[in-house]
Motif scaffolding. Structure first.
Motif, PDB file in Angstrom:
ATOM      1  N   ARG A   1      -5.427   2.044   2.736  1.00 20.42           N
ATOM      2  CA  ARG A   1      -6.609   1.143   2.589  1.00 20.42           C
ATOM      3  C   ARG A   1      -7.043   0.859   4.299  1.00 20.42           C
ATOM      4  O   ARG A   1      -8.116   0.784   4.449  1.00 20.42           O
ATOM      5  N   ARG A   2      -6.023   0.720   4.794  1.00 18.55           N
ATOM      6  CA  ARG A   2      -6.299   0.243   6.234  1.00 18.55           C
ATOM      7  C   ARG A   2      -7.060  -0.973   6.472  1.00 18.55           C
ATOM      8  O   ARG A   2      -7.948  -1.039   7.518  1.00 18.55           O
ATOM      9  N   ASP A   3      -6.944  -1.902   5.477  1.00 17.16           N
ATOM     10  CA  ASP A   3      -7.553  -3.111   5.902  1.00 17.16           C
ATOM     11  C   ASP A   3      -6.587  -4.048   6.483  1.00 17.16           C
ATOM     12  O   ASP A   3      -6.768  -5.478   6.014  1.00 17.16           O
ATOM     13  N   TYR A   4      -5.565  -3.772   7.066  1.00 20.48           N
ATOM     14  CA  TYR A   4      -4.515  -4.646   7.463  1.00 20.48           C
ATOM     15  C   TYR A   4      -3.896  -3.991   8.819  1.00 20.48           C
ATOM     16  O   TYR A   4      -4.239  -2.734   8.978  1.00 20.48           O
TER      17      TYR A   4
ATOM     18  N   ASP B   1       0.778  -1.175  -0.122  1.00 22.09           N
ATOM     19  CA  ASP B   1      -0.108   0.124   0.194  1.00 22.09           C
ATOM     20  C   ASP B   1       0.977   1.030  -0.094  1.00 22.09           C
ATOM     21  O   ASP B   1       1.918   1.263   0.531  1.00 22.09           O
TER      22      ASP B   1
END
Length: 505
Positions: A280-283, A197
């Motif tokens: 994204r901040r999905d991790y 990212d």
């Protein structure tokens, strides 16, 4: 004290064909080459000379494989404020004077430099005459990588310089490197060594400038002006710089950085400061590292002259030190801070492609092509998602006026069905549409031995209306550049040079 560089012969390794032929049978061939890195950033301009040792590591009966076996920084220049003619133009003549003077200090003549990189980064890359300055400087030496690095690519390169990519691979974790410069904060997130990212925010130490002689504000960026208004701070050019007032602004800048890494909830101020796309901040981020000039100011209770750099870098550094993200995330000490982007550059690792390739001979040789590499996670997505990922990652690069080439790199698989190759080919064509629409070749680089069938499929699906270069058995990374020479061995292989930006590890 930097030691002086060796005297180098003027013989170059520019002709890969001759290099390939001359190395046959020379099992222990070693050669030192001289490399220069020049970085023209929003705040600073600097130069580094490196000595790179290359060696043929193959046996006498094998195809030569040239590897870097040693690297050493032999000279670091002073760090200069980047000279500007105006807010929209770099002073190219003064930049060149700086570089020429540093060549003299290092006792290096331009014609003895084998390779290197000249890179304009940050807000400076947006200046009206950035490309003109690059072209002028590239004449100082031989085979230069010359590029205006977009913020995503700059973030990736800085993350490598800070060692974030290596730490993420060694520890099997996620590391976010925040490269906080004068005009922007470029963020690259690494997982197991791969970039997963990127983002860029208009947060930096020189977005408010202060005249040291009278302590008056001489410049406020548009974004910082809007951020100040949102938090109820009235600040204007001509005002006497007030520490308490500026500290409220830098505290909010630090809060925005805490938001982007997930340490605080997202609000409209983050949306304001993002230049193009958010993380994204999905991790989950396990560690953060800091590079860039402001990183040197992230210390406790700095009592020095807070405006000694004629900007807000020291105050911003203190705000970051006291921010939520520093309390919430584990901080890794960076190997490089202000020099993370380019400390040594353009080193050559020479390789030979696999013997099952597809190339359009008329477009070779090609040089200085930046790499866009998919991660293993990217390649495991559906073919539709692969296409969208390629298209999205192309935005890392400044496709200036539709003229910059980009080479797509992927690991690939050893054995694929006919249908899988067909679908992968369509994904590549769809994702690389912006490149394909240019009057330029489609370049695909694969680690696994599958370039022949994939290249033929690409040619067929493009109805042979596009030049295709598809090679395998080559390992590259994001941030690398590649040269591909004319075919050798009756067209069975091509010589390849991967130019990896070197950092002082």
């Amino acid at each position: 004290m930097a030691k002086g560089p060796k005297r180098y012969s003027k013989a170059r390794i520019f002709s890969l064909a001759f290099l390939f032929l001359s190395l046959k049978g020379e099992d222990n061939m070693k050669e030192d080459i001289l490399s220069v890195g020049i970085d023209i950033g929003t705040s600073t301009t600097q130069l580094v000379f490196s000595e790179i040792t290359i060696e043929n590591t193959a046996s006498m009966t094998s195809v030569p494989r040239i590897k870097i076996v040693d690297k050493e920084i032999i000279y670091r220049s002073d760090i200069y404020f980047t000279p500007l003619r105006s807010l929209t133009e770099i002073d190219g003549l003064k930049v060149r004077e700086i570089i020429e003077e540093e060549y003299k200090k290092a006792n290096v003549k331009a014609d003895l430099v084998d390779t290197g990189a000249v890179i304009i980064t940050g807000e400076t890359a947006r200046k009206e005459n950035a490309q003109e300055v690059l072209n002028t400087l590239s004449g100082l030496a031989g085979e230069f990588v010359v590029a205006t690095a977009g913020p995503d690519l700059e973030g990736i390169i800085a993350g490598k310089g800070a060692n974030a990519s290596v730490i993420s691979k060694e520890r099997g974790c996620v590391v976010a490197n925040l490269d906080i410069g004068g005009g922007t904060t470029n963020i690259a997130v690494f997982k197991n060594g791969d970039v997963i990212d990127t983002s860029c925010l208009d947060i930096g130490g020189r977005l408010i400038k202060v005249d040291k002689a009278n302590s008056k504000i001489t410049y406020i960026s548009e974004k910082i002006k809007k951020l100040s208004e949102k938090i109820g701070i009235d600040i204007n050019v001509g005002d006497v710089a007030n520490k308490e007032k500026i500290e409220k602004i830098t505290n909010e800048m630090a809060n925005v950085l805490s938001q982007v890494v997930g340490s605080k909830p997202k609000d409209e101020k983050l949306e304001l400061m993002v230049t193009d796309h958010d993380l994204r901040r999905d991790y989950s981020i396990d560690y953060i590292s800091l590079s860039g000039g402001v990183a040197d100011c992230v210390i406790e209770n700095d009592t020095e002259d807070i405006f000694k750099y004629q900007d807000i870098g020291i105050i911003l550094g203190n705000s970051i030190y006291n921010s939520q993200m520093i309390k919430d995330k584990k901080l890794i000490k960076s190997l490089e801070t202000i020099s993370a982007t380019v400390v040594g550059a353009g080193s050559h690792t020479t390789d030979i492609s696999g013997s099952t390739i597809t190339v359009s001979n008329k477009v070779l040789p090609i040089k200085n092509i930046p790499i866009l590499k998919l991660t293993s996670e990217d390649e495991n997505k559906s073919f539709k998602d692969i296409s969208e990922t390629i298209s999205e990652k192309l935005k890392w690069f400044n496709l200036e006026s539709g003229k910059q080439l980009v080479a797509l790199a992927l690991k690939g698989v050893k054995e694929s069905s006919f249908d899988e190759i067909q679908r992968l080919s369509r994904s590549i064509i769809s994702g690389m549409k912006e490149i394909i629409n240019q009057d330029a070749p489609l370049i695909v680089i694969i680690e696994k031995d599958m370039a022949k069938v994939l290249g033929q499929t690409l040619n067929t699906q493009l109805k042979f209306k596009k030049d295709v270069v598809c090679i395998d058995s080559i390992k590259v990374e994001n941030g690398d550049y590649i040269d591909i020479g004319k075919p050798l061995a009756d067209g069975k292989v091509v010589p390849v040079v991967v130019k990896t930006l070197l950092f002082s590890y």
